[in-house]
Design an enzyme around this catalytic site. Sequence first.
Site, PDB file in Angstrom:
ATOM      1  N   GLY A 282       0.825  -1.209   0.000  1.00  0.00           N
ATOM      2  CA  GLY A 282       0.000   0.000   0.000  1.00  0.00           C
ATOM      3  C   GLY A 282       0.857   1.255   0.000  1.00  0.00           C
ATOM      4  O   GLY A 282       2.091   1.196  -0.104  1.00  0.00           O
TER       5      GLY A 282
ATOM      6  N   SER B 153      -4.552   6.911  13.460  1.00  0.00           N
ATOM      7  CA  SER B 153      -4.844   8.143  12.720  1.00  0.00           C
ATOM      8  C   SER B 153      -5.217   9.264  13.676  1.00  0.00           C
ATOM      9  O   SER B 153      -5.816   9.025  14.731  1.00  0.00           O
ATOM     10  CB  SER B 153      -6.014   7.867  11.775  1.00  0.00           C
ATOM     11  OG  SER B 153      -6.523   9.064  11.256  1.00  0.00           O
TER      12      SER B 153
ATOM     13  N   TYR C  91     -14.938   3.848   9.726  1.00  0.00           N
ATOM     14  CA  TYR C  91     -13.475   3.801   9.519  1.00  0.00           C
ATOM     15  C   TYR C  91     -12.750   4.358  10.751  1.00  0.00           C
ATOM     16  O   TYR C  91     -11.859   3.721  11.308  1.00  0.00           O
ATOM     17  CB  TYR C  91     -13.067   4.593   8.259  1.00  0.00           C
ATOM     18  CG  TYR C  91     -11.602   4.954   8.272  1.00  0.00           C
ATOM     19  CD1 TYR C  91     -10.635   4.005   7.998  1.00  0.00           C
ATOM     20  CD2 TYR C  91     -11.183   6.236   8.641  1.00  0.00           C
ATOM     21  CE1 TYR C  91      -9.284   4.332   8.070  1.00  0.00           C
ATOM     22  CE2 TYR C  91      -9.846   6.566   8.716  1.00  0.00           C
ATOM     23  CZ  TYR C  91      -8.899   5.609   8.428  1.00  0.00           C
ATOM     24  OH  TYR C  91      -7.565   5.933   8.523  1.00  0.00           O
TER      25      TYR C  91
ATOM     26  N   LYS D  64     -10.159   2.577  13.978  1.00  0.00           N
ATOM     27  CA  LYS D  64      -8.845   2.985  14.505  1.00  0.00           C
ATOM     28  C   LYS D  64      -8.912   3.091  16.030  1.00  0.00           C
ATOM     29  O   LYS D  64      -7.988   2.667  16.736  1.00  0.00           O
ATOM     30  CB  LYS D  64      -8.406   4.312  13.876  1.00  0.00           C
ATOM     31  CG  LYS D  64      -8.099   4.200  12.387  1.00  0.00           C
ATOM     32  CD  LYS D  64      -6.953   3.230  12.097  1.00  0.00           C
ATOM     33  CE  LYS D  64      -6.753   2.932  10.635  1.00  0.00           C
ATOM     34  NZ  LYS D  64      -5.811   1.832  10.383  1.00  0.00           N
TER      35      LYS D  64
ATOM     36  N   PHE E  11      -1.047  12.135  10.829  1.00  0.00           N
ATOM     37  CA  PHE E  11      -1.836  13.274  10.360  1.00  0.00           C
ATOM     38  C   PHE E  11      -2.078  13.025   8.853  1.00  0.00           C
ATOM     39  O   PHE E  11      -2.483  11.932   8.501  1.00  0.00           O
ATOM     40  CB  PHE E  11      -1.191  14.594  10.796  1.00  0.00           C
ATOM     41  CG  PHE E  11      -1.542  14.834  12.268  1.00  0.00           C
ATOM     42  CD1 PHE E  11      -1.043  13.989  13.267  1.00  0.00           C
ATOM     43  CD2 PHE E  11      -2.446  15.806  12.642  1.00  0.00           C
ATOM     44  CE1 PHE E  11      -1.440  14.131  14.601  1.00  0.00           C
ATOM     45  CE2 PHE E  11      -2.838  15.961  13.977  1.00  0.00           C
ATOM     46  CZ  PHE E  11      -2.337  15.131  14.946  1.00  0.00           C
ATOM     47  N   ASN E  12      -1.867  13.940   7.956  1.00  0.00           N
ATOM     48  CA  ASN E  12      -2.249  13.672   6.555  1.00  0.00           C
ATOM     49  C   ASN E  12      -1.037  13.291   5.701  1.00  0.00           C
ATOM     50  O   ASN E  12      -0.279  14.166   5.271  1.00  0.00           O
ATOM     51  CB  ASN E  12      -2.941  14.902   5.959  1.00  0.00           C
ATOM     52  CG  ASN E  12      -4.327  15.112   6.528  1.00  0.00           C
ATOM     53  OD1 ASN E  12      -4.500  15.203   7.747  1.00  0.00           O
ATOM     54  ND2 ASN E  12      -5.327  15.178   5.681  1.00  0.00           N
TER      55      ASN E  12
ATOM     56  N   ASN F 149      -9.090  12.002  -1.364  1.00  0.00           N
ATOM     57  CA  ASN F 149      -8.169  12.848  -0.590  1.00  0.00           C
ATOM     58  C   ASN F 149      -7.667  14.009  -1.449  1.00  0.00           C
ATOM     59  O   ASN F 149      -7.654  13.945  -2.677  1.00  0.00           O
ATOM     60  CB  ASN F 149      -7.001  12.020  -0.054  1.00  0.00           C
ATOM     61  CG  ASN F 149      -7.464  10.978   0.965  1.00  0.00           C
ATOM     62  OD1 ASN F 149      -7.382   9.796   0.725  1.00  0.00           O
ATOM     63  ND2 ASN F 149      -7.990  11.444   2.076  1.00  0.00           N
TER      64      ASN F 149
ATOM     65  N   ASP G 193     -16.190  16.702   7.871  1.00  0.00           N
ATOM     66  CA  ASP G 193     -14.863  17.335   7.921  1.00  0.00           C
ATOM     67  C   ASP G 193     -14.734  18.215   9.164  1.00  0.00           C
ATOM     68  O   ASP G 193     -15.689  18.864   9.581  1.00  0.00           O
ATOM     69  CB  ASP G 193     -14.632  18.212   6.681  1.00  0.00           C
ATOM     70  CG  ASP G 193     -14.004  17.444   5.536  1.00  0.00           C
ATOM     71  OD1 ASP G 193     -13.671  16.264   5.726  1.00  0.00           O
ATOM     72  OD2 ASP G 193     -13.845  18.032   4.452  1.00  0.00           O
TER      73      ASP G 193
END
Length: 337
Positions: A13, A127, A152, A156, A180-181, A201, A300
């Site tokens: 991945g 995450s 999702y 986590k 983070f991102n 994304n 968001d």
Amino acid sequence: MKKNKILVTGGLGFIGSHTVVELLKEGYEVVIIDDLSNTRMEVLEGIKAISGVGPEFVKLDLKEKEKVRAFFKEHSIDGVIHFAASKAVGESVEEPLKYYENNIATLVYLLQSMAENKVSNFIFSSSCTVYGQADELPITENAPVKKAESPYGNTKQIGEEIIQDTTKVMDLKAIALRYFNPIGAHESAHIGELPLGVPQNLIPFVTQTAAGIRKELSVFGDDYPTQDGTAVRDYIHVVDLAQAHICALQRLLEGKNQAKMEFFNVGTGKGSSVLEVIKAFEEANGTKVNYKIADRREGDITAAYADTELANKELGWHAKLGLKDALSSAWKWQLKQ
Ligand code: UD1
């Protein structure tokens, strides 16, 4: 000295493949398990092109519990870095049971097999989503975990709890890295992010728009209480993130951990708005991104960026690359596709 053998689940991945490259660079022996559900075999070729060595690869779906057990019987593993999981937030709302099976049932099977074979070092992909909209910024590891916005995100949170409960009663040491991102690609452009279908994304959408594959990027909301009204995130170069896994693994292998389970934020500590990202992308790559302002995206949050002091101090890890490095590597990767 014998090299430690590390199992990387989801090693083909996005983050997994970059971590495999860093492990090989450090001289670890690596075995990858991947079910190829969200990646391609070419990634293994990319890893080989960068590293000059081909790690062992086993195509395996972690839901196949007996096969997982058999794998551990056949391999002598010193540590596990566990990436394999489904990660699309929207899809998780539509198909929650798929997420609980793919991300939770498989975690249980993996930990059971590890226990049976006395494998005691475990790194978990978590995450910053566990914090939801944190009350204070930057976000420290002590910020409360908030009710998850999606199945999702819930996987986590539950995943962290399952591991923590297990460390209390078994010979298991674990580190959860709260990303983070993650963005960007390896500088060689041999590996990068491979979003299947329309990217959800930001960065893959930006690169595909700049490449003309998408007509226009929608900026989700410009009425957030931030510097320019667009939402703020902490974008971390995937190669920096991969290196955080090496530091965490070494901490466990050397027994330097201070608790049986530890949690670390992995980010840069710097927040960037969506408009700042677009501008940085255009400057770094000398190209334009068509965009329009659209409604906010449901679920968001306004702003998230990491307090990285704990990871800096305890893991001896620092993000070395900046936003522009990440955005130019993402563009180089896009152009190769
Ligand atoms: C998302 C997930 C998060 C997951 C992470 C994994 C959601 C709500 N959250 O985080 O749980 O851990 O990915 O990488 O999906 N944006 C646009 N236009 C776009 C796409 C994104 O303006 O086409 C904005 C978003 O509103 C957000 C920022 O860009 O403000 C980053 O979005 P994204 O890359 O999807 O990441 P997150 O939402 O932070």
